[in-house]
Design a protein around this motif. Structure first.
Motif, short mmCIF file in Angstrom:
data_model
loop_
_atom_site.label_atom_id
_atom_site.label_comp_id
_atom_site.label_asym_id
_atom_site.label_seq_id
_atom_site.Cartn_x
_atom_site.Cartn_y
_atom_site.Cartn_z
N CYS A 29 0.85 -1.19 0.00
CA CYS A 29 0.00 0.00 0.00
C CYS A 29 0.89 1.24 0.00
O CYS A 29 1.85 1.32 0.75
CB CYS A 29 -0.91 -0.03 1.23
N GLN A 30 0.56 2.22 -0.82
CA GLN A 30 1.36 3.45 -0.92
C GLN A 30 1.26 4.30 0.35
O GLN A 30 2.08 5.16 0.58
CB GLN A 30 0.90 4.29 -2.12
N ARG A 31 0.23 4.08 1.14
CA ARG A 31 0.03 4.90 2.34
C ARG A 31 0.70 4.27 3.57
O ARG A 31 1.50 4.90 4.23
CB ARG A 31 -1.46 5.06 2.62
N ALA A 44 -4.97 3.42 -6.90
CA ALA A 44 -4.82 4.80 -6.45
C ALA A 44 -4.19 5.61 -7.57
O ALA A 44 -3.81 5.07 -8.60
CB ALA A 44 -3.95 4.85 -5.20
N HIS A 49 -3.59 1.44 -3.01
CA HIS A 49 -3.81 1.58 -1.58
C HIS A 49 -4.46 0.30 -1.09
O HIS A 49 -5.04 -0.45 -1.87
CB HIS A 49 -4.73 2.77 -1.28
N CYS A 53 -6.84 1.58 4.23
CA CYS A 53 -6.50 3.00 4.05
C CYS A 53 -7.59 3.72 3.26
O CYS A 53 -7.92 4.87 3.54
CB CYS A 53 -5.16 3.13 3.33
#
Ligand code: ZN
Ligand code: ZN
Length: 287
Positions: A29-31, A44, A49, A53
């Motif tokens: 996940c990029q977050r 995303a 994501h 999130c």
């Protein structure tokens, strides 16, 4: 030394989805940078994501609002559809059950002083007689659908519901006020016209607030006002009362200061309702 068991679950050195520990995932996940399996990935703007999130972002995102402070929601205008449904169902019962249904709910100033709910229920009945049959219901439901949908989006659900119901009340209170002048105490009044004229009044104010031309709506109101005076058996008193309530509440809803919107909206609705009740009670007592 034994060889690693291939059937054993992946050890901590192998990234696994936190929601599905049996699935190895090299996508993160990029977050939160946790691994996310194919099922938990959400596309995303950059990369993906995880489902958690995305859910958290939706929960904490500020609610988008219209210029009048109503939450922006997609989907159906449930208040408008409910009001139309109640009117149509009641009309069917007027035909099926007949006079018993109509006479139990119709607004008559004398009877409504003892059975005050008639100030509202009369707004959900329509004419079943003569040339007004169906056109009475049809016209009111058409306007309710066209204007109600617009106003429900702009003002939100509770203000749309209050606008219609208090306008119905205002229309009938105007009939009571003019009893002995233009109508009599046993004059039966039915129809959603008071509520519909309330929507006319409110849409004029709302359009002005949005700096859009209201001349089209004003023309339709003028045409209906003329029809109300010229054609017999139309309670123009109810139209007038509904229109006034719509202008008042529409102004309160549309021009309330942004930070006092709820206070002004609830306060104006309560104040107009109380004034209407007092007027009806006093006028009836003086009869
Ligand atoms: Zn995440
Ligand atoms: Zn997963």
């Amino acid at each position: 030394m034994s060889a690693p068991d291939p059937s054993a679950p992946p050890t901590s050195s192998v990234p696994v989805c936190p929601r599905h520990p049996d699935r190895v995932s090299y996508v993160r996940c990029q977050r939160c940078e946790r691994p996310a399996c194919a099922e938990c990935q959400r596309p995303a703007a950059v990369g993906v994501h995880c489902v958690d999130c995305v859910r958290e972002a939706a929960r904490t995102a500020p609610v988008r609002r219209t210029v009048f402070g109503a939450p922006v929601r997609g989907g159906r205008p449930v208040v408008t559809l409910t009001l139309i449904g109640l009117c149509v169902a009641s009309y069917v019962l007027q035909w099926v059950v007949g006079l018993a249904w109509t006479s139990a709910l119709v607004f008559q100033p004398a009877i409504a002083s003892i059975e005050p709910w008639r100030y509202f229920t009369g707004g959900f009945l329509h004419s079943t007689q003569g040339y007004l049959a169906f056109t009475h219901l049809g016209f009111n439901m058409y306007v309710l659908w066209v204007l109600g949908r617009e106003l429900e989006v702009a003002l939100g659900r509770w203000r749309m519901a209050a606008l219609f119901l208090v306008s119905v009340l205002g229309g009938h209170v105007m009939v009571t006020m003019l009893t002995g002048v233009t109508t009599d105490w046993f004059q039966g009044v039915l129809g959603a016209s008071g509520g519909v004229f309330g929507l006319f009044g409110a849409i004029v104010v709302v359009l002005r607030r949005m700096r859009r031309s209201a001349s089209g709506v004003v023309g339709v109101i003028a045409l209906n006002a003329v029809i109300g005076f010229v054609v017999p058996n139309i309670a123009w008193e109810a139209h007038l009362g509904g229109l006034l309530v719509g202008l008042l509440l529409g102004s309160a809803y549309a021009f309330a200061p942004r930070d006092r919107r709820a206070f002004v909206g609830v306060g104006a609705t309560a104040l107009v309702t109380v004034v209407l009740v007092v007027l009806a009670v006093v006028r009836t007592a003086l009869a």
